[in-house]
Motif scaffolding. Sequence first.
Motif, PDB file in Angstrom:
ATOM      1  N   GLY A 268       4.690 -10.800  -9.840  1.00 48.57           N
ATOM      2  CA  GLY A 268       4.274 -10.371  -8.513  1.00 48.57           C
ATOM      3  C   GLY A 268       4.116  -8.872  -8.371  1.00 48.57           C
ATOM      4  O   GLY A 268       3.894  -8.376  -7.276  1.00 48.57           O
ATOM      5  N   GLY A 269       4.240  -8.123  -9.472  1.00 50.12           N
ATOM      6  CA  GLY A 269       4.160  -6.668  -9.400  1.00 50.12           C
ATOM      7  C   GLY A 269       2.833  -6.147  -9.892  1.00 50.12           C
ATOM      8  O   GLY A 269       1.882  -6.885 -10.131  1.00 50.12           O
ATOM      9  N   THR A 270       2.776  -4.811 -10.049  1.00 53.04           N
ATOM     10  CA  THR A 270       1.554  -4.142 -10.474  1.00 53.04           C
ATOM     11  C   THR A 270       1.807  -3.417 -11.778  1.00 53.04           C
ATOM     12  O   THR A 270       2.799  -2.717 -11.921  1.00 53.04           O
ATOM     13  CB  THR A 270       1.098  -3.135  -9.400  1.00 53.04           C
ATOM     14  N   ASP A 271       0.908  -3.598 -12.723  1.00 54.01           N
ATOM     15  CA  ASP A 271       0.976  -2.869 -13.985  1.00 54.01           C
ATOM     16  C   ASP A 271       0.410  -1.470 -13.747  1.00 54.01           C
ATOM     17  O   ASP A 271      -0.761  -1.307 -13.426  1.00 54.01           O
ATOM     18  CB  ASP A 271       0.154  -3.611 -15.043  1.00 54.01           C
ATOM     19  N   LEU A 272       1.252  -0.457 -13.912  1.00 51.08           N
ATOM     20  CA  LEU A 272       0.845   0.918 -13.619  1.00 51.08           C
ATOM     21  C   LEU A 272       0.211   1.636 -14.803  1.00 51.08           C
ATOM     22  O   LEU A 272      -0.078   2.826 -14.707  1.00 51.08           O
ATOM     23  CB  LEU A 272       2.068   1.727 -13.154  1.00 51.08           C
ATOM     24  N   ASP A 273      -0.016   0.952 -15.915  1.00 49.09           N
ATOM     25  CA  ASP A 273      -0.504   1.627 -17.110  1.00 49.09           C
ATOM     26  C   ASP A 273      -1.988   1.976 -17.054  1.00 49.09           C
ATOM     27  O   ASP A 273      -2.474   2.727 -17.901  1.00 49.09           O
ATOM     28  CB  ASP A 273      -0.245   0.773 -18.358  1.00 49.09           C
ATOM     29  N   SER A 274      -2.715   1.450 -16.102  1.00 51.77           N
ATOM     30  CA  SER A 274      -4.149   1.701 -16.048  1.00 51.77           C
ATOM     31  C   SER A 274      -4.655   1.540 -14.617  1.00 51.77           C
ATOM     32  O   SER A 274      -4.107   0.756 -13.834  1.00 51.77           O
ATOM     33  CB  SER A 274      -4.895   0.729 -16.974  1.00 51.77           C
ATOM     34  N   ARG A 275      -5.734   2.285 -14.308  1.00 53.81           N
ATOM     35  CA  ARG A 275      -6.360   2.076 -12.995  1.00 53.81           C
ATOM     36  C   ARG A 275      -7.037   0.721 -12.910  1.00 53.81           C
ATOM     37  O   ARG A 275      -7.292   0.221 -11.802  1.00 53.81           O
ATOM     38  CB  ARG A 275      -7.389   3.188 -12.731  1.00 53.81           C
ATOM     39  N   ASP A 276      -7.340   0.085 -14.052  1.00 55.74           N
ATOM     40  CA  ASP A 276      -7.943  -1.244 -14.019  1.00 55.74           C
ATOM     41  C   ASP A 276      -6.982  -2.269 -13.428  1.00 55.74           C
ATOM     42  O   ASP A 276      -7.406  -3.239 -12.799  1.00 55.74           O
ATOM     43  CB  ASP A 276      -8.346  -1.681 -15.434  1.00 55.74           C
ATOM     44  N   THR A 277      -5.690  -2.076 -13.647  1.00 52.11           N
ATOM     45  CA  THR A 277      -4.695  -3.012 -13.121  1.00 52.11           C
ATOM     46  C   THR A 277      -3.963  -2.453 -11.906  1.00 52.11           C
ATOM     47  O   THR A 277      -3.147  -3.141 -11.312  1.00 52.11           O
ATOM     48  CB  THR A 277      -3.667  -3.347 -14.217  1.00 52.11           C
ATOM     49  N   ASP A 278      -4.265  -1.217 -11.547  1.00 46.35           N
ATOM     50  CA  ASP A 278      -3.633  -0.563 -10.385  1.00 46.35           C
ATOM     51  C   ASP A 278      -4.751   0.151  -9.622  1.00 46.35           C
ATOM     52  O   ASP A 278      -4.901   1.367  -9.682  1.00 46.35           O
ATOM     53  CB  ASP A 278      -2.560   0.419 -10.876  1.00 46.35           C
ATOM     54  N   GLN A 279      -5.551  -0.620  -8.927  1.00 51.75           N
ATOM     55  CA  GLN A 279      -6.804  -0.113  -8.391  1.00 51.75           C
ATOM     56  C   GLN A 279      -6.678   0.537  -7.017  1.00 51.75           C
ATOM     57  O   GLN A 279      -7.548   1.307  -6.615  1.00 51.75           O
ATOM     58  CB  GLN A 279      -7.834  -1.251  -8.324  1.00 51.75           C
ATOM     59  N   ALA A 280      -5.632   0.256  -6.297  1.00 51.98           N
ATOM     60  CA  ALA A 280      -5.486   0.827  -4.954  1.00 51.98           C
ATOM     61  C   ALA A 280      -5.224   2.325  -5.049  1.00 51.98           C
ATOM     62  O   ALA A 280      -4.356   2.767  -5.801  1.00 51.98           O
ATOM     63  CB  ALA A 280      -4.341   0.140  -4.220  1.00 51.98           C
ATOM     64  N   THR A 281      -5.987   3.111  -4.313  1.00 53.48           N
ATOM     65  CA  THR A 281      -5.795   4.554  -4.340  1.00 53.48           C
ATOM     66  C   THR A 281      -4.522   4.944  -3.597  1.00 53.48           C
ATOM     67  O   THR A 281      -4.073   4.245  -2.686  1.00 53.48           O
ATOM     68  CB  THR A 281      -6.995   5.270  -3.692  1.00 53.48           C
ATOM     69  N   LEU A 282      -3.964   6.060  -4.015  1.00 53.80           N
ATOM     70  CA  LEU A 282      -2.777   6.577  -3.330  1.00 53.80           C
ATOM     71  C   LEU A 282      -3.167   7.129  -1.961  1.00 53.80           C
ATOM     72  O   LEU A 282      -4.308   7.566  -1.750  1.00 53.80           O
ATOM     73  CB  LEU A 282      -2.145   7.690  -4.156  1.00 53.80           C
ATOM     74  N   THR A 283      -2.211   7.159  -1.064  1.00 57.65           N
ATOM     75  CA  THR A 283      -2.415   7.791   0.239  1.00 57.65           C
ATOM     76  C   THR A 283      -1.280   8.778   0.490  1.00 57.65           C
ATOM     77  O   THR A 283      -0.180   8.646  -0.077  1.00 57.65           O
ATOM     78  CB  THR A 283      -2.446   6.755   1.376  1.00 57.65           C
ATOM     79  N   ALA A 284      -1.548   9.749   1.321  1.00 56.89           N
ATOM     80  CA  ALA A 284      -0.503  10.719   1.667  1.00 56.89           C
ATOM     81  C   ALA A 284       0.665  10.024   2.362  1.00 56.89           C
ATOM     82  O   ALA A 284       1.828  10.379   2.144  1.00 56.89           O
ATOM     83  CB  ALA A 284      -1.089  11.808   2.570  1.00 56.89           C
ATOM     84  N   LYS A 285       0.377   8.994   3.137  1.00 58.43           N
ATOM     85  CA  LYS A 285       1.445   8.268   3.831  1.00 58.43           C
ATOM     86  C   LYS A 285       2.332   7.507   2.838  1.00 58.43           C
ATOM     87  O   LYS A 285       3.541   7.372   3.043  1.00 58.43           O
ATOM     88  CB  LYS A 285       0.820   7.298   4.839  1.00 58.43           C
ATOM     89  N   GLU A 286       1.713   7.014   1.770  1.00 57.11           N
ATOM     90  CA  GLU A 286       2.489   6.292   0.750  1.00 57.11           C
ATOM     91  C   GLU A 286       3.424   7.236   0.001  1.00 57.11           C
ATOM     92  O   GLU A 286       4.573   6.894  -0.270  1.00 57.11           O
ATOM     93  CB  GLU A 286       1.540   5.608  -0.238  1.00 57.11           C
ATOM     94  N   VAL A 287       2.937   8.432  -0.322  1.00 53.13           N
ATOM     95  CA  VAL A 287       3.731   9.362  -1.135  1.00 53.13           C
ATOM     96  C   VAL A 287       4.752  10.104  -0.269  1.00 53.13           C
ATOM     97  O   VAL A 287       5.879  10.364  -0.715  1.00 53.13           O
ATOM     98  CB  VAL A 287       2.802  10.340  -1.872  1.00 53.13           C
ATOM     99  N   PHE A 288       4.377  10.430   0.951  1.00 55.79           N
ATOM    100  CA  PHE A 288       5.294  11.139   1.862  1.00 55.79           C
ATOM    101  C   PHE A 288       5.342  10.377   3.183  1.00 55.79           C
ATOM    102  O   PHE A 288       4.667  10.740   4.151  1.00 55.79           O
ATOM    103  CB  PHE A 288       4.838  12.586   2.073  1.00 55.79           C
ATOM    104  N   PRO A 289       6.118   9.301   3.221  1.00 53.60           N
ATOM    105  CA  PRO A 289       6.077   8.398   4.394  1.00 53.60           C
ATOM    106  C   PRO A 289       6.734   8.956   5.645  1.00 53.60           C
ATOM    107  O   PRO A 289       6.437   8.486   6.748  1.00 53.60           O
ATOM    108  CB  PRO A 289       6.822   7.148   3.900  1.00 53.60           C
TER     109      PRO A 289
END
Length: 303
Positions: A101-122
């Motif tokens: 149920g998780g996300t493989d962070l090794d590639s953008r192909d498997t982690d396609q959602a872009t980061l947001t400022a709210k995600e990094v600094f909530p």
Amino acid sequence: MPQPAPPMPAPVPAATNRPTVPIPANPTARAGDVSELPRARRADRRNGGSRFWQTLVGGAAVLLLLSLTGLAVAALLDERTATPSAGQPTPQPSESSTPAGGTDLDSRDTDQATLTAKEVFPTKDLVLTDGKPAYRVLKTQASTKCQVAATGEIADLLVRLGCNQVVRGTLRSPDGDHLITAGLFNLTDVATAQRVRDRIRPLLDARQGRFRGMAAGDDTEVVEKAAARVAWQVRGHYVAYCLVTRADGERIPSDDAAAREIMYDMVELHLNRAVLDRRAAAGTAGQPDAESAGDSAGQRGTD
């Protein structure tokens, strides 16, 4: 005178019905032959029985020896498998790079959602350790141009290796004595992120590039210009980084304990464990590798 008649031969007794038993020419030898033949046969039988048991016992012994030898060889192979030879790296337990149920962070192909400022600094106040004061978030930024967060060869390297996003924020330390800019560069995969990581220190040492601090008003321009301590780490296809300056613009010594604690708080506790663990959903995908953990250096201020 007449000759007397020859005497008549004695009458031959009439034949009886009893069979005639031939007498051997050498009765002693013959008797010996007759008496020795059963003894030889008994000896042969005894010897044959003995050989049979000897063969049976010997075969069982061979099978036992082979089985013991096989067990010894199997044990030796198991020991060699379990215990690597000297000079060979000890294998480490491997983790699943993609938890259920998780996300493989090794590639953008498997982690396609872009980061947001709210995600990094909530939040505006980041409490990274229970019982300790919060870091104050002064400004955040999400950009598709990675060169806004670096200069010189470091900026060129990021663009050349496919960085398509940087999310960063400027913070003030809980004691108010330090200003920090920290964030994440988004690379194509773990291999390109590692290439960036490996080139950062040589470029900083050669003064061919630096990380850019981001001013946030309220007398924070010093974070853009002052000499700084910087730290970076790879996690999956991301490069996490942190830049620390003194709020008064003074140079930070390389052994400054406060700066080291801030870099650990930002890179390890916040960007890695809080932000990227949350993205990975299970906290085990693409853990930072041992070589990149704790990389840090100094960079000169701008003229």
